[in-house]
Design a protein around this motif. Structure first.
Motif, PDB file in Angstrom:
ATOM      1  N   TYR B 129       1.022  -1.203  -0.082  1.00  0.00           N
ATOM      2  CA  TYR B 129       0.019   0.160   0.163  1.00  0.00           C
ATOM      3  C   TYR B 129       0.820   1.121  -0.025  1.00  0.00           C
ATOM      4  CZ  TYR B 129      -4.258  -2.552   0.958  1.00  0.00           C
ATOM      5  OH  TYR B 129      -5.200  -3.577   0.778  1.00  0.00           O
ATOM      6  N   ALA B 130       2.035   1.168   0.659  1.00  0.00           N
ATOM      7  CA  ALA B 130       2.823   2.377   0.675  1.00  0.00           C
ATOM      8  C   ALA B 130       3.354   2.634  -0.672  1.00  0.00           C
ATOM      9  CB  ALA B 130       4.145   1.986   1.763  1.00  0.00           C
ATOM     10  N   ASN B 142     -10.618   0.437   2.407  1.00  0.00           N
ATOM     11  CA  ASN B 142     -11.549  -0.434   2.844  1.00  0.00           C
ATOM     12  C   ASN B 142     -10.982  -1.904   2.981  1.00  0.00           C
ATOM     13  OD1 ASN B 142     -13.439   1.135   2.933  1.00  0.00           O
ATOM     14  ND2 ASN B 142     -14.351   0.624   0.727  1.00  0.00           N
ATOM     15  N   ILE B 143      -9.587  -1.961   2.374  1.00  0.00           N
ATOM     16  CA  ILE B 143      -8.853  -3.321   2.260  1.00  0.00           C
ATOM     17  C   ILE B 143      -8.665  -3.631   3.739  1.00  0.00           C
ATOM     18  CG2 ILE B 143      -6.604  -2.638   1.737  1.00  0.00           C
ATOM     19  CD1 ILE B 143      -8.563  -5.475  -0.145  1.00  0.00           C
ATOM     20  N   GLY B 224     -11.008  -9.509  -0.791  1.00  0.00           N
ATOM     21  CA  GLY B 224     -10.655  -8.860  -1.804  1.00  0.00           C
ATOM     22  C   GLY B 224     -11.991  -7.910  -2.471  1.00  0.00           C
ATOM     23  N   SER B 225     -13.239  -8.312  -2.169  1.00  0.00           N
ATOM     24  CA  SER B 225     -14.163  -7.355  -2.701  1.00  0.00           C
ATOM     25  C   SER B 225     -14.369  -6.211  -1.808  1.00  0.00           C
ATOM     26  CB  SER B 225     -15.493  -7.996  -2.849  1.00  0.00           C
ATOM     27  OG  SER B 225     -15.861  -8.378  -1.509  1.00  0.00           O
ATOM     28  N   PHE B 226     -13.644  -6.205  -0.611  1.00  0.00           N
ATOM     29  CA  PHE B 226     -13.612  -4.874   0.436  1.00  0.00           C
ATOM     30  C   PHE B 226     -13.093  -3.534  -0.448  1.00  0.00           C
ATOM     31  CE2 PHE B 226     -14.739  -5.692   4.679  1.00  0.00           C
ATOM     32  CZ  PHE B 226     -15.192  -6.934   4.705  1.00  0.00           C
ATOM     33  N   VAL B 227     -12.161  -3.983  -1.591  1.00  0.00           N
ATOM     34  CA  VAL B 227     -11.596  -2.783  -2.363  1.00  0.00           C
ATOM     35  C   VAL B 227     -12.902  -2.004  -2.794  1.00  0.00           C
ATOM     36  CG1 VAL B 227     -10.123  -2.267  -4.154  1.00  0.00           C
ATOM     37  CG2 VAL B 227      -9.562  -4.194  -2.827  1.00  0.00           C
ATOM     38  N   ASN B 228     -13.570  -2.638  -3.457  1.00  0.00           N
ATOM     39  CA  ASN B 228     -14.869  -1.969  -4.367  1.00  0.00           C
ATOM     40  C   ASN B 228     -15.933  -1.487  -3.213  1.00  0.00           C
ATOM     41  OD1 ASN B 228     -13.831  -2.368  -6.803  1.00  0.00           O
ATOM     42  ND2 ASN B 228     -14.461  -4.546  -6.697  1.00  0.00           N
ATOM     43  N   SER B 229     -16.483  -2.524  -2.572  1.00  0.00           N
ATOM     44  CA  SER B 229     -17.320  -2.009  -1.575  1.00  0.00           C
ATOM     45  C   SER B 229     -17.499  -2.860  -0.326  1.00  0.00           C
ATOM     46  CB  SER B 229     -18.790  -1.977  -2.015  1.00  0.00           C
ATOM     47  OG  SER B 229     -18.921  -3.476  -2.674  1.00  0.00           O
TER      48      SER B 229
END
Lengths: 304, 263
Positions: B129-130, B142-143, B224-229
């Motif tokens: 992420y960094a 969200n991830i 993984g879907s936490f990235v979108n919503s």
């Protein structure tokens, strides 16, 4: 009676091989108890059952009246395995700290306990060394040091003096006697008979999974006295005559004759017979049956 | 509890001396570099405009799944090696001769595996992420809850590896956990993606098998879907419940088998 160890009718079978066959044994608190037997006799299996590392097919084992299957039974026990199994990358101090934590010694007392144990075994200078770099004898000392942590009420020692030099053996013997004076019960698995004879007050002999004799060392003797004669002129014909006269197997070995007698008065007749044959006697001694003699006699008679 | 912690600390020390961890770590570093490859700005593929946000989320999800996969590999390798090594070298005798329950011994070992694999997963995800933030100037946070949810899968892989290591040769044991993991991902694909579901309806029997098989793949897709919503609780619970139940049942089996095994 306060028993440190109680075993009743323990049976343990590996395939067709009976490692323990109805073993019953009691060890009194404060005793130094020798458990003797040839390799594969069942000595280590017995200790493993006491520590719940192995499980008996039937029978009960107790330590200080607690079922050996319960964790509480091992609370006051120190164990020295025949082969020390270490986390090689740990230093001696780290390993002892780890063991102290497992025992449940309070954090504030761990350092003191570890120091005491290191000092007892005279290995203070090794405390920062990695166990993997230590010699065999030194590893054995570390293993003994961990067994002594927290001054256990029962010490289970599996061949404690193997891999030690004579000085180490003497040190360990002194530690064991000191521990006994403090009230520790010590159970020694060994086939080093001379060592057991020096330290143990009571012994049990196991062969093929069965205890063939147990009790005080003196109780195990068959009361037969051995006459040992050292001198000159001990010929084969003299040996043959002695054998014929006393109906005993004699052990004639150059300048030494050894013969087992039930009647002490036969000694005088033997003396006369030797002198008549022109033999010269330098010493004429009654020898008590040693633990080694007892062990071999019992195991041999069991095997035959 | 002290003995559990002492066993865990010792195991962590032992694991950190193992070379395999550093090999896996080096491989994971490669995925981290994916973060540097994510482009900012819009792009067009097959005459379809793909926005900057979609591209970034795709990069995030892809890297997340790859790091998660390697964390599972790491977790499986460590977990499957611990018990066979203890039995082979008989070191556990020095622990179990003490007043330590066998279940505490196992818990200490499991704790060590969980700590190492979780820390490595969190560490590598954070580094990724960094890198991503440096390149893209923003990152979808969200991830983070998704990453925490993935610990359930790590736990599951660890206990499956523990169990298989009690029966299988040392080389095969880690493969069992990974095989179940990969199979569950493969199994989940047709059920998870809308576009596949639109053209194919699985039979009732297949749906039942899908529900009964360990749903590690479903949990990973959810994470993984936490990235979108943020997915709804209703969508999460069946899969999470399935994995937790499987893991607990396997863990209890490991304890039962280990407590009855002679040393």
């Amino acid at each position: 009676m306060n028993w440190a160890i109680e075993a009743d009718n323990l049976i343990k079978q590996y395939g067709n091989n009976k490692a323990l066959d109805q073993v019953s044994l009691r060890v009194q608190q404060g005793d130094i108890f020798g458990f003797l037997g040839p390799n594969g006799a069942g000595k280590t299996t017995f200790i493993k059952i006491l520590l719940n590392l192995s499980f008996a097919d039937s029978g009960v084992a107790k330590i200080f009246n607690a079922d050996s299957k319960k964790v509480a039974a091992r609370q006051k026990v120190g164990f020295l395995p025949e082969m020390p199994f270490f986390y090689e990358s740990l230093t001696v101090e780290e390993f002892l700290n780890f063991q102290a934590q497992l025992i449940g010694i309070a954090d504030r007392n761990i350092l003191q306990e570890v120091n005491t144990s290191l000092q007892r075994l005279n290995i203070v200078n090794e405390r920062k060394k990695k166990i993997g770099t230590l010699s065999k004898g030194m590893r054995q000392k570390v293993s003994i040091a961990q067994a002594l942590l927290n001054s256990p009420a029962l010490l289970l020692l599996d061949e404690p003096t193997s891999s030690l030099d004579p000085i180490g053996i003497k040190e360990v013997r002194d530690i064991l006697l000191e521990m006994q004076q403090r009230g520790t019960t010590i159970f020694i698995n060994s086939h080093l008979l001379s060592e057991v004879e020096r330290t143990c007050s009571r012994v049990a002999i196991i062969n093929r999974g069965r205890i063939i004799k147990s009790g005080n060392k003196d109780d195990l003797s068959n009361k037969i006295k051995h006459l040992e004669i050292v001198g000159e002129g001990f010929t084969d014909s003299l040996g043959a005559q002695l054998t014929a006269a006393f109906k005993k197997d004699i052990d004639l070995n150059g300048s030494r004759i050894r013969i087992s007698l039930t009647d002490e008065y036969d000694a005088l007749a033997i003396h006369q017979m030797i002198v008549q044959h022109g033999g010269k006697i330098v010493s004429f001694t009654w020898v008590k049956e040693s633990l080694e003699d007892i062990f071999f006699r019992l195991v041999k008679s069991e095997d035959t | 509890m002290r003995s559990v912690w002492a066993i865990a600390r010792l195991e962590i020390k032992e694991c950190l001396r193992s070379k395999i961890i550093y090999v896996i770590g080096a491989l994971m570093l490669l995925f981290i570099l994916l973060g540097r490859g994510c482009n900012a700005g819009n792009t067009t593929v097959n005459a379809t405009l793909i926005s900057e946000e979609v591209r970034q989320n795709l990069s995030l999800a892809l890297a997340f799944h790859m790091i998660a996969f390697w964390s599972m590999v790491l977790c499986g390798l460590i977990a499957s090696g611990i018990l066979p090594k203890e039995f082979e070298e008989k070191k556990l005798i020095m622990v179990l001769c003490r007043p330590v329950k066998r279940s505490s011994f196992l818990t200490g070992k499991l704790l060590a595996v969980m700590l190492i694999s979780s820390i490595s997963f969190v560490l590598f995800t954070t580094i990724f992420y960094a890198f991503f933030y440096i390149k893209a100037g923003q990152v979808n946070l969200n991830i983070i809850p998704g990453s925490f949810l993935l610990l359930i899968n790590l736990f599951s892989i660890a206990v499956i590896s523990f169990l298989s290591s009690l029966f299988l040769p040392r080389m095969l044991a880690p493969l069992t956990g990974l095989l179940i993991y990969v199979m569950s991902i493969g199994f989940e694909i047709p059920f998870y993606f809308d576009k596949i579901r639109m053209v194919w309806t699985p039979s009732a029997a297949l749906q039942t098998i899908h529900q009964l098989f360990p749903r590690l793949g479903a949990v990973q897709f959810l994470c993984g879907s936490f990235v979108n919503s943020m997915p709804s609780l209703d969508a999460c619970l069946p899969a999470i419940g399935n994995v937790i139940l499987y893991s607990l049942a396997i863990w209890l089996s490991v304890i039962f088998i280990f407590e009855n095994r002679q040393i």
